[in-house]
Enzyme design. Sequence first.
Site, PDB file in Angstrom:
ATOM      1  N   HIS A  56       1.683   4.801  -0.316  1.00  0.00           N
ATOM      2  CA  HIS A  56       0.582   3.909  -0.709  1.00  0.00           C
ATOM      3  C   HIS A  56      -0.663   4.697  -1.091  1.00  0.00           C
ATOM      4  CE1 HIS A  56       3.125   0.849   0.887  1.00  0.00           C
ATOM      5  NE2 HIS A  56       2.963   1.211   2.144  1.00  0.00           N
ATOM      6  N   ASP A 109       4.640  -1.831  11.498  1.00  0.00           N
ATOM      7  CA  ASP A 109       3.313  -1.281  11.789  1.00  0.00           C
ATOM      8  C   ASP A 109       2.720  -1.921  13.036  1.00  0.00           C
ATOM      9  OD1 ASP A 109       2.690   0.590   9.549  1.00  0.00           O
ATOM     10  OD2 ASP A 109       3.027  -1.193   8.327  1.00  0.00           O
ATOM     11  N   HIS A 217       5.886  -2.454  -0.836  1.00  0.00           N
ATOM     12  CA  HIS A 217       6.987  -1.676  -0.265  1.00  0.00           C
ATOM     13  C   HIS A 217       8.249  -1.789  -1.099  1.00  0.00           C
ATOM     14  CE1 HIS A 217       4.295  -2.128   3.198  1.00  0.00           C
ATOM     15  NE2 HIS A 217       4.789  -0.990   3.587  1.00  0.00           N
TER      16      HIS A 217
END
Lengths: 335, 335
Positions: A56, A109, A217
């Site tokens: 990212h 996460d 993603h």
Amino acid sequence: MKKFMNVAASMVAESLEGFVSAHDRVVVFGPGRKFIRRRHLTPGKVAIISGGGAGHEPMHVGFVGHGMLDAACTGHIFTSPTPDQIIAAIEETDTGAGCLLIVKNYDGDIMNFEMAAEAVIGRHRIETVIASDDVAAQGAARSSGRRGVAGTLIVEKILGAAAEAGMNLAGLKALGERLSTQIRTMGVALSGVTVPDTARATFTLEPDEMEVGVGIHGEPGLFRQKITDADTIASMICSTILADMELQNSDRALLLVNGFGGTPTPELYLIYNVARRLFEVSGIRIVRSLVGTYVTSLDMAGLSVTLSLFDEEALRLWDEPVLTAALQWGRHDQR
Amino acid sequence: MKKFMNVAASMVAESLEGFVSAHDRVVVFGPGRKFIRRRHLTPGKVAIISGGGAGHEPMHVGFVGHGMLDAACTGHIFTSPTPDQIIAAIEETDTGAGCLLIVKNYDGDIMNFEMAAEAVIGRHRIETVIASDDVAAQGAARSSGRRGVAGTLIVEKILGAAAEAGMNLAGLKALGERLSTQIRTMGVALSGVTVPDTARATFTLEPDEMEVGVGIHGEPGLFRQKITDADTIASMICSTILADMELQNSDRALLLVNGFGGTPTPELYLIYNVARRLFEVSGIRIVRSLVGTYVTSLDMAGLSVTLSLFDEEALRLWDEPVLTAALQWGRHDQR
């Protein structure tokens, strides 16, 4: 798949080494290279920590520095950092005022940041803010509720500025939760993502197709359709965003058009141009703008549009100086 | 070809409109939208003007602002701006101290900038600096001698800072010519370029090929070969650059790794990491770094490496504040 790399296994580590070396006046590696932190910590300031999978960039490492993050933990590509990375970052950057964790809303996460927070109970005061700005992803893959995407950088900038100005942990947590209700993003892709480990695209589009409602993603979006002109694409994005926000009269906002990695800057400005007009027709005053490639999905061609409503406080904190690798302005700059 | 656009004919104009609207505190359109200029001109300062074809954004429009360019003229994609655009920019920004034109070394650009300079003889004092940093292009297509590529931004930054500090036209011309001998760039591509007008790629590579020695207009490079690992690619680039420079003992330099538009940031940092090590092994001290997507070729996947030797003066001028859309730092920032 063609990439500038040596072997896939060391790609993230080599890239981060280059990043730290290119910006060595702003950032350093933490012990064991488990995270990247600001070169100069400010004692007594709440530490702002974020992180997530690699792929990212420039988020999050590019946002480490004065006025934004104190540390960023990078996992493997599209994979959460491990709890021990996050624990190490907490231990290194908490100078007594506690740590605020900014976590994108993905199950992996959230789990790892929660485990880290639990592991340091009694030794560090921790609060967490979940970034969840993606209007297209209520119930989508890999997240519960809205995913955290490009709007995360706005949360990080504003909370970073507030921490720099001395706001305490409880204040930052409250401000972060308020912000989250005012930021909405939607993304479209013209290509899938090629992950170095597998050398395969995560999804494949026909030459005339686009994927609508994508995250960052490489997961498929909400639906696939024939590609249309920029006016139509921007209109679909903006109306979806507006339908998901509670507008007041004469709202002021930041408009962020973010490239996913493989989309040239002129196309981002072209979409910005249409989106700005559409939002202004809806009565929103665009008072700040950011156009560029900030929150990416490797080499995916595509972009997202983010609208962030700004009250006085958010506007003031957005304008505060920031000195990071990817976002940088001074006190008197006119933006 | 998939692009975010409405119709190819208006793509550049729509994108520039978005650009000016996003950065309206820094830039404005000139009359008739023939060029983009700084919102605030400084009377008595030499005006620095550049320009070139569209498709290289953020260069040059992204470099208009305090400490860099006073105006940028954008042509059609990969096509020089016309003399009347350049003349209009000269007339608008020359506040009495003359104009310095920074022109990339391509026949079309040089011809049109020359015609503009001749047209204003007697009314404006004009000097020209030719940017020609591409080691791969001595005698290549569309240029005589070295092409002007990513190193152009270094010329623009340093001359912009010198003009801001009050250097006169003759001094700027001399400084620009000195700089030109100290900047060398080489680029490689993993894909060709898709030009919106034709919807065709300028050249096509096999899935395992790369093109070596490319410029920024989609023209083929010096040769084509199988793609290799990043270490080998960087080594080939760095040795070619070093062979073309006159090094002293203990040279200091800026290392710029520039993406062409379709290459993700982590890959740029990975190449930076290798190139920095290679240059340092050759006795060069990398004292400043810039890694990002600045001088592009639409959506081409690829990158260039630029080494710019810095004497005291160049280093000091590089560090001077700059406030443009694409390059921005303040006086006390640590880079």
